[in-house]
Design a protein around this motif. Structure first.
Motif, PDB file in Angstrom:
ATOM      1  N   GLN A   1       2.218  71.302  85.590  1.00  0.00           N
ATOM      2  CA  GLN A   1       2.997  72.111  84.599  1.00  0.00           C
ATOM      3  C   GLN A   1       2.358  72.671  84.884  1.00  0.00           C
ATOM      4  O   GLN A   1       2.595  74.336  84.831  1.00  0.00           O
ATOM      5  CB  GLN A   1       3.081  71.517  82.804  1.00  0.00           C
ATOM      6  N   ASN A   2       0.905  73.133  84.191  1.00  0.00           N
ATOM      7  CA  ASN A   2      -0.105  73.270  84.865  1.00  0.00           C
ATOM      8  C   ASN A   2      -1.909  73.295  85.146  1.00  0.00           C
ATOM      9  O   ASN A   2      -1.947  72.171  85.174  1.00  0.00           O
ATOM     10  CB  ASN A   2      -0.501  74.768  83.243  1.00  0.00           C
TER      11      ASN A   2
ATOM     12  N   ARG B   1       7.989  73.634  75.361  1.00  0.00           N
ATOM     13  CA  ARG B   1       9.524  74.993  75.248  1.00  0.00           C
ATOM     14  C   ARG B   1       9.632  74.410  76.601  1.00  0.00           C
ATOM     15  O   ARG B   1      10.598  73.840  77.195  1.00  0.00           O
ATOM     16  CB  ARG B   1       9.890  75.725  74.924  1.00  0.00           C
ATOM     17  N   GLU B   2       8.754  75.036  77.613  1.00  0.00           N
ATOM     18  CA  GLU B   2       9.086  74.744  78.934  1.00  0.00           C
ATOM     19  C   GLU B   2       9.185  72.809  79.752  1.00  0.00           C
ATOM     20  O   GLU B   2      10.073  72.512  80.362  1.00  0.00           O
ATOM     21  CB  GLU B   2       7.424  75.354  79.834  1.00  0.00           C
ATOM     22  N   VAL B   3       7.871  71.956  78.864  1.00  0.00           N
ATOM     23  CA  VAL B   3       8.379  70.748  79.330  1.00  0.00           C
ATOM     24  C   VAL B   3       9.259  70.716  78.754  1.00  0.00           C
ATOM     25  O   VAL B   3       9.936  69.398  79.540  1.00  0.00           O
ATOM     26  CB  VAL B   3       7.063  70.114  78.484  1.00  0.00           C
ATOM     27  N   VAL B   4       9.948  70.519  77.524  1.00  0.00           N
ATOM     28  CA  VAL B   4      11.135  69.496  77.314  1.00  0.00           C
ATOM     29  C   VAL B   4      12.754  70.976  78.121  1.00  0.00           C
ATOM     30  O   VAL B   4      13.434  69.576  78.715  1.00  0.00           O
ATOM     31  CB  VAL B   4      11.490  70.521  75.997  1.00  0.00           C
TER      32      VAL B   4
ATOM     33  N   MET C   1      -0.680  69.761  70.070  1.00  0.00           N
ATOM     34  CA  MET C   1       0.352  70.107  71.449  1.00  0.00           C
ATOM     35  C   MET C   1       1.106  69.180  71.186  1.00  0.00           C
ATOM     36  O   MET C   1       2.447  69.508  72.069  1.00  0.00           O
ATOM     37  CB  MET C   1      -0.536  71.062  72.437  1.00  0.00           C
ATOM     38  N   THR C   2       0.486  67.985  71.737  1.00  0.00           N
ATOM     39  CA  THR C   2       1.172  66.502  71.532  1.00  0.00           C
ATOM     40  C   THR C   2       2.570  66.304  70.625  1.00  0.00           C
ATOM     41  O   THR C   2       3.905  66.657  70.410  1.00  0.00           O
ATOM     42  CB  THR C   2       0.221  65.321  71.438  1.00  0.00           C
ATOM     43  N   ARG C   3       2.234  66.532  69.224  1.00  0.00           N
ATOM     44  CA  ARG C   3       3.250  66.932  67.696  1.00  0.00           C
ATOM     45  C   ARG C   3       4.059  67.825  68.237  1.00  0.00           C
ATOM     46  O   ARG C   3       5.493  68.001  68.375  1.00  0.00           O
ATOM     47  CB  ARG C   3       2.317  67.153  66.772  1.00  0.00           C
ATOM     48  N   GLN C   4       3.491  69.255  69.073  1.00  0.00           N
ATOM     49  CA  GLN C   4       4.541  70.145  69.265  1.00  0.00           C
ATOM     50  C   GLN C   4       5.515  69.824  70.167  1.00  0.00           C
ATOM     51  O   GLN C   4       7.025  70.530  70.368  1.00  0.00           O
ATOM     52  CB  GLN C   4       4.547  71.830  69.352  1.00  0.00           C
TER      53      GLN C   4
ATOM     54  N   VAL D   1       6.087  66.640  70.857  1.00  0.00           N
ATOM     55  CA  VAL D   1       7.376  65.430  70.385  1.00  0.00           C
ATOM     56  C   VAL D   1       8.029  65.595  69.505  1.00  0.00           C
ATOM     57  O   VAL D   1       9.593  65.514  69.822  1.00  0.00           O
ATOM     58  CB  VAL D   1       6.533  64.532  69.271  1.00  0.00           C
ATOM     59  N   GLU D   2       8.286  67.279  68.897  1.00  0.00           N
ATOM     60  CA  GLU D   2       9.690  67.754  67.195  1.00  0.00           C
ATOM     61  C   GLU D   2      10.076  68.177  68.529  1.00  0.00           C
ATOM     62  O   GLU D   2      11.480  68.317  68.368  1.00  0.00           O
ATOM     63  CB  GLU D   2       8.078  68.800  66.873  1.00  0.00           C
ATOM     64  N   ALA D   3      10.170  69.290  69.673  1.00  0.00           N
ATOM     65  CA  ALA D   3      10.835  69.881  70.259  1.00  0.00           C
ATOM     66  C   ALA D   3      11.630  69.289  71.043  1.00  0.00           C
ATOM     67  O   ALA D   3      12.813  69.782  71.580  1.00  0.00           O
ATOM     68  CB  ALA D   3      10.130  70.850  71.471  1.00  0.00           C
ATOM     69  N   ALA D   4      10.946  67.862  72.038  1.00  0.00           N
ATOM     70  CA  ALA D   4      11.588  66.405  72.038  1.00  0.00           C
ATOM     71  C   ALA D   4      12.706  66.284  72.189  1.00  0.00           C
ATOM     72  O   ALA D   4      14.188  65.459  72.251  1.00  0.00           O
ATOM     73  CB  ALA D   4      11.139  65.935  73.385  1.00  0.00           C
ATOM     74  N   LYS D   5      12.260  65.728  70.521  1.00  0.00           N
ATOM     75  CA  LYS D   5      13.484  65.046  69.314  1.00  0.00           C
ATOM     76  C   LYS D   5      14.416  65.772  69.399  1.00  0.00           C
ATOM     77  O   LYS D   5      15.358  65.249  69.027  1.00  0.00           O
ATOM     78  CB  LYS D   5      12.668  65.020  67.936  1.00  0.00           C
TER      79      LYS D   5
END
Length: 239
Positions: A157-158, A170-173, A204-207, A209-213
């Protein structure tokens, strides 16, 4: 004409003796420098390659690190033979070593991809360590998985500096949706060698996880790879 008898180089016959020992005892029993010698025999068909093998290990610290080194770094390794003549790793030898590393990386990836990734912890850890353990810059990757937890895509990703690679949740998801992934494993490396998660890593991990959830995509784990090991957020209770 001199009456002094001709003396063979001290390494004369060494190649065949080493090959015979490898055949009889098995290559798995050779020390790292001799295993490296066997490979260098093909890249450098003449001369004594033992000093070069030992110089490579001395410079980079381990066989894994030798194979992970860049072609440019490999070509800086120099040594001297018994007569004081300088010899080193040329472009062809460096390319051969880089190719061997790529073979190892693809084999590890194949093993991870053929099995259910989550239950194949050893294959997963082997794969991420081969890919990232000796990277000199921080690299953020995502392993996207299907509904059977098999690998769809391993994507960088980077890439960043020695201590930071920017991440955009957001890009990850979004990428997970594009490849129809049902879950993912986040992976990045710490070039410092210490895989301990930092506070920004946790945030960052929690962000992610929340976006994916919100889109019903699971984040199974976040692995941090360092020379000192691999840290799992799941095992550390951080997610």
């Amino acid at each position: 004409m001199s009456d002094t008898p001709h003396r063979s180089p001290h390494h004369a016959g060494h190649r065949e003796r080493l090959r015979e020992r490898a055949r009889s005892a098995g290559v798995q029993h050779l020390p790292d420098y001799e295993l490296l010698e066997l490979f260098l025999f093909r890249s450098q068909p003449q001369g004594d390659v033992k000093p070069i093998a030992k110089a490579l290990l001395g410079r980079f610290g381990s066989l894994t690190a030798v194979l992970a080194a860049s072609v440019e770094d490999l070509m800086t390794v120099r040594t001297e033979d018994a007569r004081g003549r300088r010899k080193g790793v040329g472009a062809e030898t460096a390319l051969d070593l880089a190719a061997l590393h790529e073979v190892a990386r693809r084999v590890a990836k194949e093993q991870a991809g053929k099995r259910t990734v989550i239950s194949s912890w050893t294959a997963l850890v082997d794969y991420v360590r081969v890919s990232l353990q000796h990277e000199p810059r921080e690299q953020f990757r995502v392993l996207y998985l299907d509904n059977r937890n098999q690998l769809i895509l391993d994507e960088i990703q980077n890439r960043g500096t020695v201590d930071h690679a920017p991440v955009y949740p957001r890009e990850v998801v979004r990428r997970a949706l594009e490849v129809s992934a049902k879950s993912m494993i986040i992976v990045h490396n710490h070039p410092s060698g210490d895989p301990t998660p930092s506070r920004p890593d946790i945030v960052m991990t929690r962000q992610v996880v929340e976006a994916a959830k919100a889109l019903d995509i699971d984040v199974h784990d976040h692995l941090i790879v360092g020379r000192d090991g691999v840290a799992s957020f799941r095992q550390l209770g951080l997610m």
